[in-house]
Design a protein around this motif. Sequence first.
Motif, short mmCIF file in Angstrom:
data_model
loop_
_atom_site.label_atom_id
_atom_site.label_comp_id
_atom_site.label_asym_id
_atom_site.label_seq_id
_atom_site.Cartn_x
_atom_site.Cartn_y
_atom_site.Cartn_z
N LEU A 56 0.79 -1.23 0.00
CA LEU A 56 0.00 0.00 0.00
C LEU A 56 0.82 1.28 0.00
O LEU A 56 0.25 2.36 -0.11
CB LEU A 56 -0.92 0.02 1.22
CG LEU A 56 -1.98 -1.07 1.29
CD1 LEU A 56 -2.73 -0.99 2.60
CD2 LEU A 56 -2.94 -0.94 0.12
N ASN A 57 2.12 1.18 0.14
CA ASN A 57 2.95 2.38 0.27
C ASN A 57 2.90 3.20 -1.03
O ASN A 57 3.26 2.73 -2.09
CB ASN A 57 4.39 1.98 0.59
CG ASN A 57 5.19 3.17 1.04
OD1 ASN A 57 4.69 4.27 1.14
ND2 ASN A 57 6.45 2.95 1.30
N ARG A 58 2.47 4.41 -0.89
CA ARG A 58 2.37 5.33 -2.03
C ARG A 58 3.18 6.59 -1.79
O ARG A 58 2.81 7.67 -2.20
CB ARG A 58 0.92 5.71 -2.28
CG ARG A 58 0.01 4.55 -2.54
CD ARG A 58 0.19 4.03 -3.95
NE ARG A 58 -0.80 3.03 -4.23
CZ ARG A 58 -0.51 1.79 -4.58
NH1 ARG A 58 0.73 1.41 -4.69
NH2 ARG A 58 -1.47 0.94 -4.83
N GLY A 59 4.29 6.46 -1.09
CA GLY A 59 5.15 7.60 -0.84
C GLY A 59 4.99 8.21 0.53
O GLY A 59 5.72 9.12 0.89
N SER A 60 4.03 7.74 1.30
CA SER A 60 3.83 8.25 2.64
C SER A 60 4.66 7.46 3.62
O SER A 60 4.77 6.23 3.53
CB SER A 60 2.36 8.15 3.03
OG SER A 60 2.18 8.53 4.36
N GLU A 61 5.25 8.15 4.58
CA GLU A 61 6.05 7.48 5.59
C GLU A 61 5.24 7.05 6.79
O GLU A 61 5.74 6.36 7.67
CB GLU A 61 7.18 8.41 6.05
CG GLU A 61 8.18 8.71 4.96
CD GLU A 61 9.28 9.63 5.42
OE1 GLU A 61 9.28 10.00 6.61
OE2 GLU A 61 10.11 9.99 4.61
N LEU A 62 3.99 7.42 6.85
CA LEU A 62 3.14 7.08 7.98
C LEU A 62 2.96 5.57 8.10
O LEU A 62 3.03 5.01 9.20
CB LEU A 62 1.77 7.75 7.85
CG LEU A 62 0.76 7.42 8.94
CD1 LEU A 62 1.27 7.89 10.30
CD2 LEU A 62 -0.59 8.02 8.62
N LEU A 63 2.73 4.89 6.98
CA LEU A 63 2.53 3.45 7.04
C LEU A 63 3.79 2.73 7.52
O LEU A 63 3.72 1.76 8.27
CB LEU A 63 2.11 2.93 5.67
CG LEU A 63 0.75 3.41 5.16
CD1 LEU A 63 0.51 2.93 3.75
CD2 LEU A 63 -0.34 2.94 6.09
N ALA A 65 6.01 4.00 9.54
CA ALA A 65 6.11 4.27 10.98
C ALA A 65 5.17 3.38 11.77
O ALA A 65 5.51 2.89 12.85
CB ALA A 65 5.81 5.75 11.25
N ILE A 66 3.99 3.13 11.23
CA ILE A 66 3.04 2.23 11.89
C ILE A 66 3.60 0.81 11.92
O ILE A 66 3.51 0.11 12.93
CB ILE A 66 1.67 2.27 11.19
CG1 ILE A 66 1.00 3.62 11.43
CG2 ILE A 66 0.77 1.13 11.65
CD1 ILE A 66 -0.24 3.86 10.61
N ALA A 67 4.23 0.39 10.83
CA ALA A 67 4.81 -0.96 10.78
C ALA A 67 5.95 -1.09 11.79
O ALA A 67 6.09 -2.13 12.44
CB ALA A 67 5.30 -1.27 9.37
N TYR A 68 6.78 -0.06 11.91
CA TYR A 68 7.84 -0.09 12.93
C TYR A 68 7.24 -0.21 14.33
O TYR A 68 7.73 -0.96 15.16
CB TYR A 68 8.69 1.18 12.87
CG TYR A 68 9.80 1.15 11.87
CD1 TYR A 68 10.79 0.19 11.92
CD2 TYR A 68 9.87 2.11 10.88
CE1 TYR A 68 11.81 0.16 11.01
CE2 TYR A 68 10.89 2.10 9.96
CZ TYR A 68 11.86 1.13 10.02
OH TYR A 68 12.87 1.11 9.12
N ALA A 69 6.18 0.53 14.57
CA ALA A 69 5.57 0.52 15.90
C ALA A 69 4.96 -0.84 16.21
O ALA A 69 5.10 -1.35 17.32
CB ALA A 69 4.51 1.61 16.00
N VAL A 70 4.30 -1.46 15.24
CA VAL A 70 3.67 -2.76 15.46
C VAL A 70 4.72 -3.84 15.71
O VAL A 70 4.46 -4.81 16.42
CB VAL A 70 2.77 -3.11 14.25
CG1 VAL A 70 2.31 -4.55 14.28
CG2 VAL A 70 1.57 -2.18 14.21
N THR A 71 5.90 -3.66 15.19
CA THR A 71 6.97 -4.64 15.38
C THR A 71 7.44 -4.70 16.83
O THR A 71 8.01 -5.71 17.25
CB THR A 71 8.14 -4.29 14.44
OG1 THR A 71 7.64 -4.22 13.11
CG2 THR A 71 9.22 -5.34 14.48
N GLY A 72 7.17 -3.69 17.60
CA GLY A 72 7.62 -3.67 19.00
C GLY A 72 7.01 -4.76 19.85
O GLY A 72 7.67 -5.31 20.73
#
Length: 91
Positions: A56-63, A65-72
């Motif tokens: 789904l990545n379309r150039g936004s860094e928000l997704l 960042a969410i993936a990094y957070a969920v990895t915690g």
Amino acid sequence: MKEQLLNLLYILPVMLPLFLGGVMVRFSRRSRTDGWRVTAISAAASVLVWLAVLCLNRGSELLGAIAYAVTGFPVGAAVCGLGLRLQRADR
């Protein structure tokens, strides 16, 4: 590179509670033999989130960042599981 490091700095307050949540859930299941399932299920969910972000990545860094957070969460569960296993091996 600088932006990625800043993103990690910004999501650290989100990632740390999820990491601690993974540790707490895994630690609460320490007396049962199926505690590894917490780590496995959360790791599978994290992989699914990362795959969704890659699709789904379309150039936004928000997704990202969410993936990094969920990895915690699975990382915290895995660290706690390794600690419990090492503690059990010392006995």
